[in-house]
Motif scaffolding. Structure first.
Motif, PDB file in Angstrom:
ATOM      1  N   ASP A 126      19.349  33.303  39.709  1.00 46.87           N
ATOM      2  CA  ASP A 126      19.639  33.953  41.034  1.00 46.87           C
ATOM      3  C   ASP A 126      20.877  35.148  40.567  1.00 46.87           C
ATOM      4  O   ASP A 126      21.709  34.800  39.850  1.00 46.87           O
ATOM      5  CB  ASP A 126      20.303  33.154  42.080  1.00 46.87           C
ATOM      6  CG  ASP A 126      20.708  33.841  43.307  1.00 46.87           C
ATOM      7  OD1 ASP A 126      19.738  34.114  44.201  1.00 46.87           O
ATOM      8  OD2 ASP A 126      21.854  34.010  43.374  1.00 46.87           O
ATOM      9  N   SER A 131      29.686  31.308  50.081  1.00 48.10           N
ATOM     10  CA  SER A 131      28.711  32.072  50.539  1.00 48.10           C
ATOM     11  C   SER A 131      27.166  32.072  50.081  1.00 48.10           C
ATOM     12  O   SER A 131      26.258  32.022  50.732  1.00 48.10           O
ATOM     13  CB  SER A 131      29.110  33.872  50.761  1.00 48.10           C
ATOM     14  OG  SER A 131      28.278  34.535  51.298  1.00 48.10           O
ATOM     15  N   ILE A 132      27.244  32.209  48.825  1.00 55.17           N
ATOM     16  CA  ILE A 132      25.807  32.038  48.009  1.00 55.17           C
ATOM     17  C   ILE A 132      25.112  30.799  48.185  1.00 55.17           C
ATOM     18  O   ILE A 132      24.078  30.625  48.351  1.00 55.17           O
ATOM     19  CB  ILE A 132      25.955  32.371  46.560  1.00 55.17           C
ATOM     20  CG1 ILE A 132      26.606  33.717  46.302  1.00 55.17           C
ATOM     21  CG2 ILE A 132      24.871  32.265  45.672  1.00 55.17           C
ATOM     22  CD1 ILE A 132      27.042  33.946  44.835  1.00 55.17           C
ATOM     23  N   ASP A 160      25.577  28.400  50.655  1.00 52.76           N
ATOM     24  CA  ASP A 160      25.188  28.154  52.080  1.00 52.76           C
ATOM     25  C   ASP A 160      23.719  28.934  52.253  1.00 52.76           C
ATOM     26  O   ASP A 160      23.101  28.508  53.344  1.00 52.76           O
ATOM     27  CB  ASP A 160      26.379  28.884  53.057  1.00 52.76           C
ATOM     28  CG  ASP A 160      27.613  27.810  53.074  1.00 52.76           C
ATOM     29  OD1 ASP A 160      27.223  26.715  52.617  1.00 52.76           O
ATOM     30  OD2 ASP A 160      28.526  28.319  53.570  1.00 52.76           O
ATOM     31  N   LYS A 161      23.848  30.402  51.811  1.00 54.31           N
ATOM     32  CA  LYS A 161      22.496  30.973  51.843  1.00 54.31           C
ATOM     33  C   LYS A 161      21.332  30.134  51.542  1.00 54.31           C
ATOM     34  O   LYS A 161      20.250  30.246  51.982  1.00 54.31           O
ATOM     35  CB  LYS A 161      22.653  32.386  51.484  1.00 54.31           C
ATOM     36  CG  LYS A 161      23.513  33.356  52.230  1.00 54.31           C
ATOM     37  CD  LYS A 161      23.656  34.596  51.607  1.00 54.31           C
ATOM     38  CE  LYS A 161      24.652  35.638  52.089  1.00 54.31           C
ATOM     39  NZ  LYS A 161      24.507  36.896  51.528  1.00 54.31           N
ATOM     40  N   LYS A 162      21.242  29.592  50.385  1.00 58.10           N
ATOM     41  CA  LYS A 162      20.416  28.985  49.576  1.00 58.10           C
ATOM     42  C   LYS A 162      20.201  27.629  50.317  1.00 58.10           C
ATOM     43  O   LYS A 162      18.935  27.305  50.880  1.00 58.10           O
ATOM     44  CB  LYS A 162      20.850  28.626  48.317  1.00 58.10           C
ATOM     45  CG  LYS A 162      19.573  27.316  47.557  1.00 58.10           C
ATOM     46  CD  LYS A 162      18.324  28.182  47.505  1.00 58.10           C
ATOM     47  CE  LYS A 162      17.610  27.246  46.655  1.00 58.10           C
ATOM     48  NZ  LYS A 162      16.258  27.913  46.545  1.00 58.10           N
ATOM     49  N   HIS A 201      20.363  27.256  53.693  1.00 53.03           N
ATOM     50  CA  HIS A 201      19.930  27.363  55.122  1.00 53.03           C
ATOM     51  C   HIS A 201      18.918  28.387  55.106  1.00 53.03           C
ATOM     52  O   HIS A 201      18.416  28.736  55.889  1.00 53.03           O
ATOM     53  CB  HIS A 201      21.039  27.783  56.081  1.00 53.03           C
ATOM     54  CG  HIS A 201      22.439  26.704  56.148  1.00 53.03           C
ATOM     55  ND1 HIS A 201      23.440  26.876  55.354  1.00 53.03           N
ATOM     56  CD2 HIS A 201      22.357  25.502  56.894  1.00 53.03           C
ATOM     57  CE1 HIS A 201      24.250  25.875  55.784  1.00 53.03           C
ATOM     58  NE2 HIS A 201      23.353  25.282  56.631  1.00 53.03           N
TER      59      HIS A 201
END
Length: 417
Positions: A214, A410-411, A413-415, A417
């Protein structure tokens, strides 16, 4: 593997039967009866033996056990290993589940596959480490039966693939040990050291992002590496600055003194237990030092206890019987007179049993001593860094940690959700 078996036996609410390599059923007299009584079912591993032996008896006994309402535990990787990710699963569990469903015929009696993930923190062979056992959602075999009637191998492979996917979600996997180490750092920065791998979603998200290269996570990798390198140069660990507080020298010195006193008390509390179990500890250390394979180290510590502890208590019993509780011994003889031997024997047994009960708190005493020691060393590291580098340098480290933590959360949590 032995620790995995113990973990399942402890956490599963029903008696568990295990598929076990057939080699373990032979050797010592009575071993076959013992393994059978423990609920083990022998598996013939043709890939290891080079033979072409049938496992029809295994599947027949598996179906019989399931018909009686039993639980079968299968380690689908088929072998012990020390890698940072799951092996490709064998098809045995899928074959057994589908063959059983076909044999019983009644959908109400089908046996689902319940995936179980076992994670050790930090290392499997470390004394008193953390163990996480996670039970996933049951996989029903109904969706695979129609295909099984038409193409057995294809249905089995599809069910195995589903099981592989589910088990991967219940454990932490990484392509390399370096990637797993980075995942552990992300885990510590985001959820903290106390929670560790309890929050599996964070670790799984971080490891999958690492495996997928990523871009957002890759951009933070040099900063995370630089942060931990700076900690190393300062003689600090991440847990030392996790709280985010910058304390003055007097506060740190006071805590250091208090923790030093508590550590000494904890060591004094543990000392009698350590001395009493010293023969067993030395014997286990000897065996452990001779083993290089990490998986075997864990098993040696378990099975070594069964050997070392009886020897340990026998040594103390003999010492008590011969030297302490016996009447005056005749010159040139190490044996007490027969008139007092019986009473000495009974008394030494009572004292040995009392000593065994006295030794039961030993693991908890070790936990207290370890916690006190780690707290003392952590405070000392912070105090030394404060004196040598100054509070401003520590403040910079704490600020950088906060920035990294916010961006990583932040990174991840994006993964998730």
């Amino acid at each position: 593997m032995a620790i995995d078996i113990g973990a399942l036996m402890q956490t599963c609410p029903r008696k568990v039967h295990f598929w076990t390599k057939s080699e373990l059923f032979h050797g010592l007299p009575g071993l076959t009866a013992f393994m059978t009584a423990m609920g083990c079912l022998p598996v013939k591993r043709n890939s290891r033996s080079g033979k072409n032996e049938s496992n029809d008896d295994l599947f027949e006994s598996t179906i019989t056990t399931l018909l009686r309402g039993g639980v079968i535990a299968i380690f689908p990787e088929g072998t012990s290993h020390h890698t940072p990710k799951l092996f490709d699963l064998k098809d045995g569990a899928s074959w057994a589940a589908l063959q059983y469903a076909k044999a019983v015929g009644n959908p109400a009696n089908y046996a689902p596959i319940v995936p179980v993930g076992i994670t050790y923190e930090p290392l499997k062979w470390r004394w008193r480490n953390r163990l996480h056992v996670r039970f996933g959602k049951a996989i029903e075999v109904t969706d695979f039966l129609k295909e099984f009637e038409l193409d057995q191998r294809a249905a089995v492979k599809r069910l195995t693939a589903r099981l592989q996917e589910t088990l991967s979600a219940l454990t932490v996997n990484a392509p390399t040990w370096e990637a797993l180490d980075f995942t552990a750092r992300v885990q510590a920065l985001t959820v903290g050291h106390d929670r560790g791998w309890q929050d599996l979603a964070v670790g799984s998200a971080a490891s999958s992002l690492t495996a997928a290269n990523d871009s957002a996570l890759d951009s933070l990798n040099p900063r995370v590496t630089a942060y931990f390198s700076r900690l190393a140069k300062l003689g600090l660990k991440d847990i030392d600055v996790e709280s985010g507080s910058i304390r003055n020298l007097s506060s740190l010195a006071t805590d250091l003194l208090m923790q030093f006193v508590f550590t000494i008390l904890a060591m004094l509390y543990e000392l009698p237990f350590t001395l009493f179990h010293l023969p067993a500890l030395l014997l286990l250390s000897f065996f452990n030092a001779r083993e290089k394979f990490p998986e075997s180290k864990a098993q040696i510590q378990i099975f070594g206890c069964f050997l070392a502890l009886p020897i340990n208590y026998t040594i103390w019993w003999l010492l008590l019987t011969i030297y302490i509780l016996g009447a005056p011994i005749a010159p040139g003889s190490l044996t007490p007179p027969p008139t007092v031997f019986h009473s000495s024997l009974l008394a030494s047994w009572y004292i040995t049993i009392a000593a065994f009960i006295f030794g039961l708190p030993f693991p908890r005493a070790e936990d207290l001593r370890r916690h006190a020691s780690e707290s003392l060393k952590g405070t000392w590291r912070v105090l030394r860094a404060t004196i040598v580098e100054g509070r401003e340098t520590l403040r910079e480290v704490v600020v950088e940690r906060g920035r990294l933590r916010s961006e990583l959360i932040s990174i991840v949590d994006k993964k998730r959700h």
